[in-house]
Design an enzyme around this catalytic site. Sequence first.
Site, PDB file in Angstrom:
ATOM      1  N   CYS A  20       0.807  -1.221   0.000  1.00 12.62           N
ATOM      2  CA  CYS A  20       0.000   0.000   0.000  1.00 12.62           C
ATOM      3  C   CYS A  20       0.839   1.270   0.000  1.00 12.62           C
ATOM      4  O   CYS A  20       0.317   2.356  -0.238  1.00 12.62           O
ATOM      5  CB  CYS A  20      -0.925   0.001   1.205  1.00 12.62           C
ATOM      6  SG  CYS A  20      -1.757  -1.560   1.380  1.00 12.62           S
ATOM      7  N   HIS A  62      -3.352   6.579   3.366  1.00 14.53           N
ATOM      8  CA  HIS A  62      -3.823   5.320   2.791  1.00 14.53           C
ATOM      9  C   HIS A  62      -5.153   4.963   3.450  1.00 14.53           C
ATOM     10  O   HIS A  62      -5.288   5.027   4.676  1.00 14.53           O
ATOM     11  CB  HIS A  62      -2.765   4.239   3.019  1.00 14.53           C
ATOM     12  CG  HIS A  62      -3.248   2.876   2.686  1.00 14.53           C
ATOM     13  ND1 HIS A  62      -3.929   2.595   1.511  1.00 14.53           N
ATOM     14  CD2 HIS A  62      -3.181   1.705   3.364  1.00 14.53           C
ATOM     15  CE1 HIS A  62      -4.242   1.324   1.488  1.00 14.53           C
ATOM     16  NE2 HIS A  62      -3.802   0.754   2.598  1.00 14.53           N
ATOM     17  N   ASN A 116     -10.273  -0.479   0.815  1.00 16.63           N
ATOM     18  CA  ASN A 116      -8.815  -0.348   0.789  1.00 16.63           C
ATOM     19  C   ASN A 116      -8.323  -0.847  -0.578  1.00 16.63           C
ATOM     20  O   ASN A 116      -8.371  -2.044  -0.854  1.00 16.63           O
ATOM     21  CB  ASN A 116      -8.227  -1.192   1.939  1.00 16.63           C
ATOM     22  CG  ASN A 116      -6.713  -1.242   1.925  1.00 16.63           C
ATOM     23  OD1 ASN A 116      -6.069  -0.822   0.969  1.00 16.63           O
ATOM     24  ND2 ASN A 116      -6.144  -1.781   2.990  1.00 16.63           N
TER      25      ASN A 116
END
Length: 327
Positions: A112, A251, A281
């Site tokens: 990520c 994030h 996500n």
Amino acid sequence: MGYAKIIGVGKYLPDNVVTNEYLSTIVETNDEWISTRTGMKERRITTGEDTTDLAVEAAKNALYNAGISAEEIDLIIVATTSPDSLIPCMACRVQEQIGAVNAAAFDLTAACSGLIYGLNIGKNFICSGQFKKVLVIGSEVLSKIVDWTDRNTCVLFGDGASALVIAESEDIDGIKSVHIGADGSKGKYLTCSALKLENIFVNDDKEYDNKIRMNGKEIFKFAVNIISDSIRQILDENNLSMDDIKYVVCHQANSRIIEFAAKRLNADVKKFYMDMDKFGNTSSASIGIALDDIVKDGMLNKGDKVIIAGFGGGLTWGSALIEWAIE
Ligand code: ACO
């Protein structure tokens, strides 16, 4: 050393919307649990498009928004943990499909944090004078590596892509205080195997688990600390306070992680942009998707300062101070 700045942002998401209610029909969960523990309400899951397809559309949108042609790009970096092939890499596939005939191309894997790792590499190529324009893409079809029987993880992730066009700059130092880091000793908290070790000498009968496995509590603690520490570091080294920052774009892994980080910084959580309710996500794509939404909503003006901060598998992290350079 010259400067670099972002001159265009783009995103692309598959059309198929998967709600918390739908997930409660495939695993034992419910909308109340998912939305209160994560802030997520829905996510996009592909019904056919793969990682390259998403990357190509995000790249085209970013190039359009930057007002430049694909031929002007010198380098393409695709950050992904869910490639659709090992050879060729995603960046070469994108290069062909958008017609970026003058670009070098490679992929990177930093989960990520990938988009920020890519931004750092692209910025350094530009500031060293080797390249003038770099396309950094985060593209993920995480639905391929999610275990759809595991309620601990399958409710969290979504598919999507985003892209940033960065370019040399004479006036604005548009990408500064970029920090990237890693702690491999915590890698065990978020795993997904790749290919099995098997050749003419090895016939390993060990089970290979090519789905995402996660220790949510450990990642949560790590994320809250690393996000707040990185933001504090950026503020301190630039003599800034949170009052000088228009938005913080983290994030989008969990709204509670962001709320805890804001609290640890004594900062107003309203400055922390969140869209995990719509997209879940999306790993390396999430920060770029959020930036694109902020730009589309007219919420950024030239000269505004934005902090971006990411964390993810590895474990890795990255953060940067962006001075918005687009009118
Ligand atoms: N629905 C209902 N119940 C669930 C679900 C679900 N989807 N998932 C877990 N539970 C249950 C658990 O089984 C547990 O039940 P038990 O007490 O009977 O054992 C209970 O809920 C509590 O589980 P916890 O794991 O303690 O829940 P927690 O409050 O820690 O929230 C979560 C879990 C949301 C995963 C949180 O830990 C988190 O967000 N961690 C960070 C995850 C993350 O950021 N991952 C990605 C980072 S890197 C990247 O993006 C690739």
